[in-house]
Design a protein around this motif. Structure first.
Motif, short mmCIF file in Angstrom:
data_model
loop_
_atom_site.label_atom_id
_atom_site.label_comp_id
_atom_site.label_asym_id
_atom_site.label_seq_id
_atom_site.Cartn_x
_atom_site.Cartn_y
_atom_site.Cartn_z
N ILE A 74 -2.35 -36.86 -29.40
CA ILE A 74 -2.73 -35.73 -28.64
C ILE A 74 -1.57 -34.85 -28.42
CG2 ILE A 74 -3.56 -34.86 -26.33
CD1 ILE A 74 -5.35 -37.42 -26.32
N PHE A 75 -0.38 -35.36 -27.91
CA PHE A 75 0.74 -34.45 -27.85
C PHE A 75 1.27 -33.74 -29.09
CE2 PHE A 75 1.34 -37.00 -23.58
CZ PHE A 75 0.88 -36.23 -22.79
N LEU A 76 1.18 -34.68 -30.06
CA LEU A 76 1.57 -34.16 -31.43
C LEU A 76 0.57 -33.16 -32.01
CD1 LEU A 76 2.54 -37.56 -33.33
CD2 LEU A 76 4.24 -35.75 -32.38
N ALA A 77 -0.52 -33.29 -31.54
CA ALA A 77 -1.43 -32.19 -32.16
C ALA A 77 -1.18 -30.91 -31.55
CB ALA A 77 -2.80 -32.67 -31.84
N HIS A 78 -0.73 -30.78 -30.26
CA HIS A 78 -0.09 -29.72 -29.39
C HIS A 78 1.20 -29.15 -29.63
CE1 HIS A 78 -3.98 -30.68 -27.59
NE2 HIS A 78 -3.85 -29.35 -26.91
N SER B 42 6.88 -34.79 -25.07
CA SER B 42 5.79 -35.71 -24.38
C SER B 42 5.36 -36.90 -25.12
CB SER B 42 4.54 -34.80 -23.89
OG SER B 42 4.67 -34.06 -22.86
N ALA B 43 5.20 -36.60 -26.62
CA ALA B 43 4.89 -37.46 -27.59
C ALA B 43 5.91 -38.61 -27.41
CB ALA B 43 4.71 -37.15 -28.84
N ASN B 44 7.14 -38.18 -27.62
CA ASN B 44 8.25 -39.11 -27.60
C ASN B 44 8.75 -40.18 -26.28
OD1 ASN B 44 9.40 -37.91 -29.91
ND2 ASN B 44 10.48 -36.63 -28.91
N LYS B 45 8.23 -39.36 -25.15
CA LYS B 45 8.31 -40.11 -23.83
C LYS B 45 6.84 -41.27 -23.88
CE LYS B 45 9.58 -36.18 -20.88
NZ LYS B 45 9.24 -35.45 -20.01
N VAL B 46 5.81 -41.23 -24.78
CA VAL B 46 4.84 -42.08 -24.88
C VAL B 46 5.48 -43.20 -25.57
CG1 VAL B 46 2.90 -42.69 -25.72
CG2 VAL B 46 2.77 -40.28 -24.38
N ALA C 295 -1.43 -38.31 -17.90
CA ALA C 295 -0.42 -37.23 -18.38
C ALA C 295 -1.31 -36.38 -19.31
CB ALA C 295 0.74 -37.89 -19.33
N VAL C 296 -2.37 -36.84 -19.95
CA VAL C 296 -2.92 -35.78 -21.11
C VAL C 296 -4.17 -35.11 -20.39
CG1 VAL C 296 -2.40 -37.20 -23.01
CG2 VAL C 296 -4.56 -37.74 -21.75
N LYS C 297 -4.48 -35.61 -19.20
CA LYS C 297 -5.72 -34.85 -18.42
C LYS C 297 -5.48 -33.31 -18.07
CE LYS C 297 -7.34 -36.73 -14.86
NZ LYS C 297 -7.71 -37.10 -13.29
#
Length: 440
Positions: A150-154, A159-163, A208-210
């Motif tokens: 989801i973070f990558l799509a945006h 944030s994707a790295n933090k996941v 985080a994604v909410k």
């Protein structure tokens, strides 16, 4: 002065890409190091017998996790990267498919696997532990990875790295607490710790994604076949990648099985440096290929050069550092160094063919991509299983190189054919437009 300003602006996208790759690659390297440490802790405290059983069950889960969601995550990244307004629909599409397929896979695994693996002498406990491991390694892993996608799509790579890093570090902390602090020494006991860890990480990810918005529940029907086309190659590839582990568990000693599984994990870890590049490039490639794959040919060529260079450096690093591994995993893993040094070079052809397949995926050519990866995985799984059964583990190593080199040849042949076809269609369209303009 003006020319210097133009040069500076021209270099900014390149520098931005380098910084993004450094962050993405750094997060995956940290995550890989944490995973390796987790693997080392479990290998030491579980011992070769329990650890070999853990690896075998995990191999089954690694196949099933690609079925969970039916490829909906790729659809989310591709559609949202092009149009952010699609996020709510694609998120609801993902949640529904993940929930339904996840329940089916867990129930199926819980019914079948207890006949092959014994984690407890009590049958009811054995079924419960296996079910818990399946929920953890299929459903919750998929939920956590979905948050990353989801973070990558945006294009929110930070944030994707933090996941990625947070998930890996959390598992390391759980393994350290369970094994070192509380003396866990069986797969049955570790399953409980692993489940709790994944639940906590999943809750954190979804908090985080909410902020990105609520899902609109419903199936995006046109994406179902594309999702299947995308996921089937990964499912078949997972079968191929785990066929060796499953066959080795039947024909090899626990030490060979355990050492080989660690060597395989090292290969996967070394590939992460290439994966960092692919995950960074994919959203941009989806945009670049929206009007034809041929528009991104130069971009893909540069990615190939970068991926090949990175993979060679990764292979050299693993080869040099291999003698350190017995200090991490223990002296019982006597075959570990030789296995790692044999397998480490596989990452080079692996990196080369995945670049072509990622480009086909980003451009929406999923049927062709699925055909290449699917056929390669089916034939590869058969070859790996046969070679492992008849000559373990030498046959396994030989089959790896044969399969990956063949994939390089086939993947790039198919990719270049699609580029040529797109160019011809574009030229034909331009010629037709010119004729129509002259006629009018």
């Amino acid at each position: 002065m003006a020319s210097e300003g133009v040069k500076e602006r021209a270099h900014r996208p390149f520098l931005s890409m380098i910084m993004s790759y450094a962050a993405s690659g750094g997060s995956l390297v940290i995550g890989s190091a944490a995973q390796l440490l987790t693997f080392a802790i479990l290998a030491r405290w579980l011992g070769v017998h329990e650890f070999s059983v853990f690896v075998a069950i995990t191999a089954v889960a690694n196949i099933a996790v690609h079925l969970c969601g039916l490829g909906a995550m790729e659809c989310l990244v591709r559609r949202v990267a092009r149009d952010r307004s699609m996020y709510a629909r694609m998120l609801g599409h993902n949640i529904l498919l993940t929930a339904v397929s996840g329940v089916i896979l867990v129930l199926l695994g819980a019914a079948v696997l207890p006949f092959f693996f014994t984690l407890s002498p009590d049958p009811a406990t054995n079924v419960a532990v296996i079910t818990l491991m399946l929920i953890t390694n299929i459903v919750f892993v998929r939920i956590i990875v979905l948050a990353e996608q989801i973070f990558l799509a945006h294009s929110n790579f930070a944030s994707a790295n933090k996941v990625v890093v947070g998930f890996a570090v959390a598992r390391t902390i759980a393994a350290a607490l369970a094994c070192i602090a509380f003396g866990v020494a069986t797969v049955a006991s570790w399953a409980v710790w692993q489940f709790i860890c994944h639940v906590l990480v999943a809750v954190g990810c979804w908090r985080a994604v909410k902020v990105l918005g609520r899902p609109t529940y419903g199936i995006v029907r046109e994406e179902l076949p594309l999702g299947l086309y995308f996921s089937i190659p990964f499912i078949l590839r997972a079968v191929r990648q785990n066929a060796d582990l499953l066959v080795l568990s039947l024909v090899a000693t626990a030490e060979v099985m355990s050492s080989y599984s660690v060597a395989r994990r090292m290969l996967e870890s070394s590939y992460l440096s290439v994966e960092a590049l692919n995950r960074l490039i994919y959203p941009g490639s989806a945009k670049a290929t929206a009007t034809g794959l041929h528009h991104a040919f130069e971009r893909v060529r540069k990615v190939l050069i970068a991926a090949t260079s990175i993979s060679i450096a990764a292979a050299v690093a693993v080869f040099v550092l291999a003698p350190v591994l017995p200090y991490l995993f223990g002296k019982d893993y006597v075959s570990l160094v030789s296995f790692v040094r044999i397998l480490c070079w596989v990452v080079v052809p692996l990196a080369m063919w995945t670049v072509a397949m990622e480009a086909l995926g980003a451009s929406g050519h999923h049927p062709a991509r699925a055909s290449v990866m699917g056929l390669g995985s089916v034939l590869g799984a058969a070859l790996t299983a046969w070679a492992t059964w008849h000559a373990p583990p030498t046959g396994t190593f030989v089959s790896f190189y044969v399969i990956e080199i063949a994939m390089v040849i086939v993947s790039w042949t198919v990719f270049l054919r699609f580029v040529r076809n797109d160019r011809e269609q574009a030229a034909g369209g331009a010629s037709l437009a010119t004729r129509m303009a002259h006629e009018t």
